[in-house]
Design a protein around this motif. Structure first.
Motif, mmCIF file in Angstrom:
data_model
loop_
_atom_site.group_PDB
_atom_site.id
_atom_site.type_symbol
_atom_site.label_atom_id
_atom_site.label_comp_id
_atom_site.label_asym_id
_atom_site.label_seq_id
_atom_site.Cartn_x
_atom_site.Cartn_y
_atom_site.Cartn_z
ATOM 1 N N ALA A 46 -3.194 12.428 -2.342
ATOM 2 C CA ALA A 46 -3.195 11.787 -1.019
ATOM 3 C C ALA A 46 -4.098 10.560 -0.958
ATOM 4 O O ALA A 46 -4.587 10.196 0.104
ATOM 5 N N ASN A 47 -4.304 9.917 -2.099
ATOM 6 C CA ASN A 47 -5.161 8.731 -2.110
ATOM 7 C C ASN A 47 -4.379 7.482 -1.731
ATOM 8 O O ASN A 47 -3.314 7.236 -2.285
ATOM 9 N N PRO A 48 -4.932 6.659 -0.822
ATOM 10 C CA PRO A 48 -4.284 5.370 -0.545
ATOM 11 C C PRO A 48 -4.400 4.482 -1.777
ATOM 12 O O PRO A 48 -5.472 4.401 -2.380
ATOM 13 N N ARG A 49 -3.309 3.852 -2.159
ATOM 14 C CA ARG A 49 -3.287 3.035 -3.372
ATOM 15 C C ARG A 49 -2.725 1.652 -3.082
ATOM 16 O O ARG A 49 -1.926 1.486 -2.160
ATOM 17 N N ASN A 50 -3.134 0.688 -3.887
ATOM 18 C CA ASN A 50 -2.458 -0.607 -3.916
ATOM 19 C C ASN A 50 -1.537 -0.576 -5.120
ATOM 20 O O ASN A 50 -1.986 -0.283 -6.235
ATOM 21 N N PRO A 95 10.681 7.156 0.299
ATOM 22 C CA PRO A 95 10.424 6.501 1.583
ATOM 23 C C PRO A 95 9.585 7.395 2.493
ATOM 24 O O PRO A 95 9.673 8.621 2.417
ATOM 25 N N GLY A 96 8.793 6.803 3.335
ATOM 26 C CA GLY A 96 8.068 7.536 4.374
ATOM 27 C C GLY A 96 6.935 8.386 3.850
ATOM 28 O O GLY A 96 6.411 8.177 2.756
ATOM 29 N N GLU A 97 6.585 9.392 4.677
ATOM 30 C CA GLU A 97 5.451 10.246 4.338
ATOM 31 C C GLU A 97 5.899 11.418 3.470
ATOM 32 O O GLU A 97 7.087 11.677 3.327
ATOM 33 N N ARG A 133 0.847 -1.194 0.000
ATOM 34 C CA ARG A 133 0.000 0.000 0.000
ATOM 35 C C ARG A 133 0.882 1.245 0.000
ATOM 36 O O ARG A 133 1.930 1.268 0.655
ATOM 37 N N THR A 134 0.452 2.247 -0.729
ATOM 38 C CA THR A 134 1.193 3.511 -0.786
ATOM 39 C C THR A 134 0.186 4.654 -0.681
ATOM 40 O O THR A 134 -1.026 4.422 -0.720
ATOM 41 N N ILE A 135 0.704 5.872 -0.572
ATOM 42 C CA ILE A 135 -0.165 7.059 -0.674
ATOM 43 C C ILE A 135 0.294 7.847 -1.899
ATOM 44 O O ILE A 135 1.477 8.167 -2.034
ATOM 45 N N ARG A 136 -0.664 8.140 -2.777
ATOM 46 C CA ARG A 136 -0.307 8.883 -3.988
ATOM 47 C C ARG A 136 -0.049 10.343 -3.627
ATOM 48 O O ARG A 136 -0.838 10.969 -2.912
ATOM 49 N N PHE A 137 1.068 10.874 -4.143
ATOM 50 C CA PHE A 137 1.487 12.231 -3.800
ATOM 51 C C PHE A 137 0.445 13.265 -4.243
ATOM 52 O O PHE A 137 0.059 14.148 -3.475
ATOM 53 N N ALA A 138 -0.046 13.133 -5.483
ATOM 54 C CA ALA A 138 -0.869 14.195 -6.072
ATOM 55 C C ALA A 138 -2.149 14.455 -5.294
ATOM 56 O O ALA A 138 -2.528 15.603 -5.079
ATOM 57 N N LEU A 172 3.416 8.995 -8.750
ATOM 58 C CA LEU A 172 4.383 9.427 -7.736
ATOM 59 C C LEU A 172 3.800 8.998 -6.390
ATOM 60 O O LEU A 172 2.730 9.463 -5.987
ATOM 61 N N LEU A 173 4.494 8.091 -5.729
ATOM 62 C CA LEU A 173 3.898 7.390 -4.593
ATOM 63 C C LEU A 173 4.789 7.474 -3.362
ATOM 64 O O LEU A 173 6.013 7.384 -3.472
ATOM 65 N N GLY A 174 4.157 7.623 -2.210
ATOM 66 C CA GLY A 174 4.923 7.658 -0.963
ATOM 67 C C GLY A 174 4.737 6.361 -0.192
ATOM 68 O O GLY A 174 3.630 5.816 -0.129
ATOM 69 N N ASP A 175 5.817 5.890 0.405
ATOM 70 C CA ASP A 175 5.726 4.649 1.199
ATOM 71 C C ASP A 175 5.260 4.995 2.616
ATOM 72 O O ASP A 175 5.912 4.681 3.607
ATOM 73 N N ALA A 176 4.096 5.658 2.680
ATOM 74 C CA ALA A 176 3.625 6.192 3.962
ATOM 75 C C ALA A 176 3.258 5.102 4.960
ATOM 76 O O ALA A 176 3.271 5.328 6.159
#
Ligand code: FAD
Length: 625
Positions: free
Chosen positions: A486-490, A544-546, A479-484, A567-571
Motif C-alpha cells: 500500500a505504498n504510494p509510488r511514482n 484501474p482504480g483502487e 502516482r500509483t499505490i503498490r499492491f503489496a 503490481l500497482l493500482g491506479d488509485a
C-alpha cells in the motif's frame, strides 16, 4: 544490554552497498583485465562524458576508461540550467537530490519590454517557465561544476575515476583485431601510448579531436550578435531579480537567471547582456569585437538596459563574451567494415548553439544517456550491434530540431521589440511557449525505427504532449499505490535507469471476468521474459482504480513470485487518464531502458510484444517459445 546470538549470510557486501549488486546480465565472456584494452573509452568528462561513465557504471560495465585533459572538474562558468526531463533522468539514477534541494527552482518567467510612450522598461507578462506536464514542473539552476562533481562522486561509488591530465590525440580503426578494432592514442606527461577499445565515444567538447579524426566538421553559422555573460551577486531595485527574466529594452536585450546560494549565504545571479551587433563581420572582426568586451563594459551596458532600476554587483564568479553560433555535425557515428558503429560523438562535440535556452548541457547529457544502454546491451551480448545505429538516427534528429528552435529563439531575443522592428511581444512569448515542449526535454519524440514501433495508433485519444502512451515519447510519471504494501509510488521510480526493458501491462477493468486474462498475464510475467536472458526485462502490472477486494490469488502465481514490487493500482486515477488508456480495454507497452516508450499494443497482443522484444534483445538460443 540484550545479548544476541547472531547469524548472517557470509556475503553481505551488496546489502550494505547496493551498487555492488550485479546489474545487467552478461552473455558474452568477461573482458580481460588489461591496462591496454578497455571495452569503452570515453574522451572527455564534461556533462556528456560523465553521464556516459555514470550510466555504464550503473549498468555494470566494468572495463571503461574515461580520460580528460583538464586537471579537475569545472570550477566556474559555462552551463547552469537543468531542464525537467533531465531532472527526471537524474532522479532515475538517484542523482537529483542535491540539485533539487540546493539549486534554484524556476517556476515563472517575467517578460519585460520598452515602456510604452516613455523611457525605461515595463513588465508585460508572467509566463510559466515550464508549460508542459512533467514530474518536475520547473527548471533548476545550479553551477555546471557542481553537477559534474555530483556525477563524479557517484562514479567513485562504483570504484571508478576519471584519468585526468590525459588527452586523446587521435584514433585509427585497425581491423586486424576484430574484437578490439579501435586504436586510440593517449597523451599524458609520460608521453604517448596506444590502447585498444571496442567503442570510442568523443565527449570532448566543441573542438572535439575525435570528431575531427572521424573527418567531420561542425557545420552552420555564427550570428552577428555579441553577448556578454556574468555570474555575480547582484544588488538591484529591479523587482524580478529573483526570477528568470527576458528583457527587451531600447538599450539591448538582457536575460536574468537566478542561481543557487553560495557559501556565506549570498545568492548568485547570471546575467546575459547583448553587447553589440556586427554586420557581415569577418572571423578577425568578430574576434576583435569579443576581445573588446570588458567586465566594465558588460556591467555598464547591463545597468543601462535595466534603467531606471539600480544595478550593482560583487563577488564576480565568472564572466565571458561570446557570439551565438548554431552548428551541428552531419553524422554522429563511424562504422567499421562490418557496419558496426564503433566511434561516436556526443554533446558539444556534435552540436553547439546559444546558451540562453538552457539546452547545451541538457542535450549533451541526454545524448549519452541515449547511447549508454545501447552500448551496455551490445557489450553484454543482450542486443544486436545494429541497435547502435539508432543513436545517430535518434539524436541527430534532436540536434537538428534544437538548432532550428535556437536559431529562431536567439534571433528574436537579439532583436528589438516594437513597431519598427516587426517583432511583437506576443510573437516572442509564443515562440517561448511553443518551444517549451522541446526545451523542457519532455516533448522530445524519437521517430519510428528499430527501437520505436511505427504502429502508433493503439492508444490515440489524447494529447501526446500531455502524456499519451505513444511510441517514441518518454513515459510520463504518474502516482500509483503498490499492491503489496500500500505504498504510494511514482511510476518513474519503479522504472529507474537500471538498463532493463519493462513491459507495462495495464489491465482492463473487468480483467478478473475475462477468460483469457490469466493466460495473458502469465505470458507477460513469465513466458515472454523467460525467452530472454534473465534480468534483461521486468514486468509491471497495473489495474484501474483502487485495490478493492483484489487478492494475490486473483493473479497467476508468477505475479507474486516475480513482480511483487511491480503490481500497482491506479488509485489516484492518474495513469489510465494521463496515458490515454481506456479502462474498459487496457493496453500494454514496452518501455525502453531510457524510459521512452518503445511500443504500445492491445492487451491480448502477446505475440506482437514478443516479436518487438525479439527485435531489440537477443533471445536465448533454443529457449522456451
Ligand atoms: C564559455 C562557455 C559558456 C557556456 N554557457 C552556457 C550556458 O550559460 N548555458 C548552457 O546551457 N550551456 C552553456 N555552455 C554550454 C555547455 O557548457 C555545454 O553545452 C556543455 O558543457 C557540453 O558538455 P560536453 O560534455 O559535451 O562538453 P564540455 O563540457 O565542453 O566537456 C568536454 C570535456 O572534454 C575534455 N576534452 C576536450 N578535448 C579532449 C581530448 N582531446 N582528450 C581528452 N579530453 C578532452 C575537456 O577538458 C572537457 O572536460 C557554455 C559553454 C562554454 C564553453
Amino acid at each position: 544490554m540484550p545479548v544476541f546470538v547472531e547469524r548472517a549470510s557470509a556475503d553481505r557486501d551488496s546489502r550494505v552497498n547496493p551498487v555492488l549488486e550485479s546489474a545487467l546480465p552478461r552473455i558474452t565472456p568477461p573482458p580481460p583485465i588489461d591496462s591496454d584494452k578497455y571495452e569503452v573509452i570515453i574522451a572527455g568528462s564534461g556533462p556528456a562524458g560523465l553521464m556516459l561513465s555514470v550510466c555504464l557504471a550503473h549498468y555494470g560495465i566494468q572495463s571503461v576508461l574515461t580520460v580528460d585533459k583538464r586537471p579537475s572538474t569545472l570550477k566556474a562558468g559555462q552551463a547552469d540550467g537543468i531542464q525537467p526531463r533531465t531532472i527526471e533522468v537524474l532522479q532515475s539514477l538517484d542523482l537529483a537530490h542535491e540539485m533539487l534541494t540546493q539549486g534554484c527552482l524556476l517556476h515563472e518567467v517575467a517578460f519585460w519590454n520598452p515602456k510604452t510612450g516613455g523611457k525605461g522598461i515595463e513588465r508585460t507578462a508572467f509566463v510559466a517557465d515550464v508549460a508542459v506536464p512533467s514530474r518536475y514542473p520547473h527548471e533548476l539552476t545550479i553551477h555546471q561544476g557542481r553537477i559534474e562533481r555530483i556525477l563524479f562522486q557517484d562514479l567513485e561509488k562504483y570504484g571508478k575515476k576519471v584519468q585526468r591530465g590525459t588527452d586523446v590525440v587521435g584514433f585509427e580503426l585497425k581491423e586486424d583485431d576484430k574484437e578490439w578494432p579501435v586504436e586510440v592514442t593517449l597523451r599524458d606527461e609520460q608521453g604517448d601510448r596506444k590502447v585498444r577499445t571496442k567503442f570510442l565515444v568523443g565527449c570532448d567538447g566543441a573542438h572535439s579531436t575525435v570528431r575531427k579524426a572521424m573527418g567531420l566538421e561542425l557545420e552552420g553559422d555564427t550570428t552577428d550578435h555579441v553577448w556578454g555573460v556574468m555570474d555575480a551577486v547582484i544588488t538591484s531595485t529591479f523587482p524580478d531579480i529573483r526570477k528568470r527574466c527576458a528583457i527587451h529594452s531600447s538599450e539591448g536585450s538582457i536575460m536574468i537567471i537566478p542561481r543557487e546560494r553560495i557559501p556565506g549565504g549570498k545568492v548568485l545571479t547570471r546575467v546575459y547582456c547583448q553587447m553589440s551587433s556586427l554586420e557581415n563581420a569577418s572571423k578577425a572582426e568578430s574576434k576583435a569585437a569579443r576581445n573588446a568586451i570588458t567586465l566594465e563594459r558588460l556591467t555598464t551596458q547591463t545597468a543601462k538596459a535595466l534603467a531606471p532600476y539600480t544595478f550593482s554587483f560583487s563577488d564576480v564568479d565568472w564572466w565571458a563574451a561570446y557570439q551565438i553560433g548554431q552548428r551541428t555535425a552531419s553524422a554522429f557515428s563511424l562504422a567499421d567494415s562490418n557496419g558496426v558503429k564503433r566511434v561516436h560523438i556526443a554533446g558539444d562535440a556534435c552540436h553547439t548553439h546559444s546558451p540562453k535556452a538552457g539546452q547545451g548541457m541538457n542535450v549533451s547529457m541526454m545524448d549519452t544517456y541515449n547511447l549508454s544502454f545501447k552500448l551496455a546491451h551490445v557489450l553484454n551480448g543482450l542486443a544486436p550491434p545494429e541497435i547502435l545505429d539508432t543513436y545517430e538516427s535518434e539524436r541527430l534528429d534532436i540536434a537538428r530540431q534544437l538548432i532550428e528552435f535556437d536559431t529562431k529563439f536567439s534571433s528574436m531575443f537579439s532583436g528589438r521589440i516594437g513597431e519598427d522592428s516587426g517583432l511583437t511581444h506576443d510573437e516572442f512569448v509564443s515562440v517561448f511557449r511553443t518551444g517549451g515542449g522541446f526545451t523542457s526535454g519532455c516533448g522530445i519524440e524519437y521517430g519510428p525505427g528499430m527501437l520505436v514501433d511505427p504502429q502508433a495508433d493503439v492508444v490515440k485519444d489524447g494529447n501526446r504532449s500531455l502524456g499519451l502512451l505513444w511510441p517514441g515519447r518518454r513515459l510520463m510519471n504518474v502516482r500509483t499505490i503498490r499492491f503489496a504494501d500500500a505504498n504510494p509510488r511514482n511510476l518513474q521510480d519503479d522504472f529507474a535507469s537500471t538498463g532493463v526493458y519493462r513491459i507495462l501491462l495495464m489491465l482492463p477493468r473487468s480483467w478478473r471476468d475475462q477468460m483469457n486474462m490469466q493466460q495473458v498475464i502469465q505470458k507477460y510475467t513469465s513466458s515472454i521474459p523467460d525467452q530472454f536472458p534473465r534480468g534483461a526485462m521486468e514486468t509491471a502490472i497495473m489495474y484501474p482504480g483502487e485495490r478493492g477486494d483484489i487478492e494475490w490469488t486473483d493473479f497467476p502465481e508468477a505475479v507474486r513470485e516475480r513482480n511483487e514490487w511491480l503490481l500497482l493500482g491506479d488509485a489516484y486515477g492518474e495513469a489510465y487518464t494521463t496515458f490515454g488508456v481506456n479502462e474498459e480495454v487496457g493496453a500494454v507497452a514496452v518501455v525502453r531502458p531510457d524510459g521512452y516508450v518503445g511500443m504500445v499494443g492491445r492487451v491480448e497482443e502477446t505475440a506482437r510484444v514478443r516479436a518487438w522484444l525479439g527485435g531489440v534483445l537477443n533471445a536465448i538460443p533454443d529457449g522456451p517459445q
